[in-house]
Design a protein around this motif. Structure first.
Motif, PDB file in Angstrom:
ATOM      1  N   ASN A 109      57.798  46.072  81.428  1.00  0.00           N
ATOM      2  CA  ASN A 109      59.218  45.719  81.402  1.00  0.00           C
ATOM      3  C   ASN A 109      59.833  46.264  80.120  1.00  0.00           C
ATOM      4  O   ASN A 109      59.174  46.307  79.074  1.00  0.00           O
ATOM      5  CB  ASN A 109      59.403  44.197  81.436  1.00  0.00           C
ATOM      6  CG  ASN A 109      58.740  43.568  82.646  1.00  0.00           C
ATOM      7  OD1 ASN A 109      59.185  43.740  83.775  1.00  0.00           O
ATOM      8  ND2 ASN A 109      57.665  42.828  82.417  1.00  0.00           N
ATOM      9  N   THR A 143      61.784  47.548  85.319  1.00  0.00           N
ATOM     10  CA  THR A 143      60.429  47.047  85.515  1.00  0.00           C
ATOM     11  C   THR A 143      59.623  48.095  86.261  1.00  0.00           C
ATOM     12  O   THR A 143      60.103  48.675  87.232  1.00  0.00           O
ATOM     13  CB  THR A 143      60.428  45.739  86.324  1.00  0.00           C
ATOM     14  OG1 THR A 143      61.080  44.716  85.569  1.00  0.00           O
ATOM     15  CG2 THR A 143      59.007  45.283  86.629  1.00  0.00           C
ATOM     16  N   SER A 162      58.776  36.993  85.292  1.00  0.00           N
ATOM     17  CA  SER A 162      59.745  38.004  84.864  1.00  0.00           C
ATOM     18  C   SER A 162      60.757  37.433  83.879  1.00  0.00           C
ATOM     19  O   SER A 162      61.167  38.114  82.931  1.00  0.00           O
ATOM     20  CB  SER A 162      60.463  38.578  86.096  1.00  0.00           C
ATOM     21  OG  SER A 162      61.433  39.516  85.728  1.00  0.00           O
TER      22      SER A 162
END
Length: 308
Positions: free
Chosen positions: A61, A52, A80
């Motif tokens: 990402n 990331t 995420s």
């Protein structure tokens, strides 16, 4: 608003873009992130398989598998877990649609541009979280991220977004800085390379067995030369070290392989009286073949600029 903005599929070996979503946002922030995409694509072979990069308002990402990397750009507030689930879906679909032979032999940038249709559909679905029906996958991914969190790449360590990125350091969450150089990836293993690896192990095993026999003979006969024992064990160490050099990247790797081959030759010259010509020929030929395979399997080089 938290959302996925763009995604792309890149070959790890040289940074060749294979497919990408169509981007309509031409803001300064997006232009800056595209430059970071370009820098990262050139360093994929030196980076871990899950990373990331936080660039302020946006996060980049990516995951890498089987020589292909799947990258995405999202807003900093985008979860995420959803981001990596999105990348995981892209990976599964791409692997199902295209075989490794096609991706390895691709020459033109964006030669799989038709994959953009799947990227766009998946992006729309993940940008509308109410329509997601992957609760089980989300739970699995959340557990996986907790057990193995992605590397956090610092913008300052990556380099400026003007295209000059020479730093070889990445930062792992909670552990500080880790140099990427020791983890530099080598080119994929070939069939001759596997053969040389197995033959080197065989030669090492043969030297080890003969070394133990020499020790037994030395204990039974006091007149035996102990230097033969040393020669056999040095031959074993040289063969095993060639296997190590073939598998792992180290500094001065080619020079070490030639020196190791020289040691194999010297040991076999010393053992001339204990081996026939065919045995000597076999050990020296395997050593030369292994040295050649080490020389051919070089670190993955810098990727060319494909204007991505």
């Amino acid at each position: 608003m938290s959302m996925i903005l763009s995604a792309s599929v890149v070959r790890v070996r040289d940074g060749l873009p294979l497919s990408a979503s169509t981007d309509y946002d031409q803001s300064a922030g997006m232009q800056e992130c595209r430059k970071y995409f370009k820098i990262l694509s050139k360093k994929l072979s030196q980076l871990p398989d899950r990373c990331t990069l936080k660039t302020g308002q946006y996060n980049i990402n990516f995951i890498s598998s089987l020589g292909v990397s799947y990258m995405m750009l999202c807003t900093e507030s985008y979860p995420s877990v959803l981001a990596f689930c999105f990348l995981d879906e892209l990976q599964k679909e791409f692997i199902t649609t295209y075989n490794m032979m096609k991706t390895n032999t691709a020459v033109r940038p964006y030669c799989f541009i038709e994959f953009d249709n799947f990227i766009q559909r998946t992006k729309q679905r993940y940008n509308n979280t109410r329509s997601l029906s992957t609760k089980m996958n989300l739970a699995d991914m959340q557990t996986e991220i907790k057990l193995r969190p992605p590397y956090q790449i610092s913008v300052s360590e990556l380099g400026s977004a003007n295209g000059f990125a020479h730093s070889s350091v990445v930062e792992y969450k909670g552990t500080g800085k880790i140099s990427a150089a020791p983890h530099q990836r080598l080119e994929p293993v070939t069939l001759p390379g596997i053969v040389s690896f197995v033959l080197s192990l065989l030669c090492g095993a043969l030297n080890l067995i003969r070394g133990f026999h020499a020790i037994e003979s030395l204990l039974q006969n006091e007149g035996e030369d102990f230097s033969y024992v040393i020669a056999f064990f040095l031959g074993t160490a040289a063969c095993l070290y060639q296997c190590y050099l073939f598998v792992y990247y180290t500094g001065w790797r080619n020079a070490k392989s030639f020196l190791t081959f020289g040691l194999i030759c010297l040991c076999n010259m010393y053992l001339y009286e204990l081996r026939n010509l065919w045995q000597l020929f076999f050990h020296v030929t395997v050593g030369a073949f292994s040295t050649l395979q080490i020389r051919l399997r070089q670190p993955q080089g810098k990727s060319p600029d494909y204007n991505v």
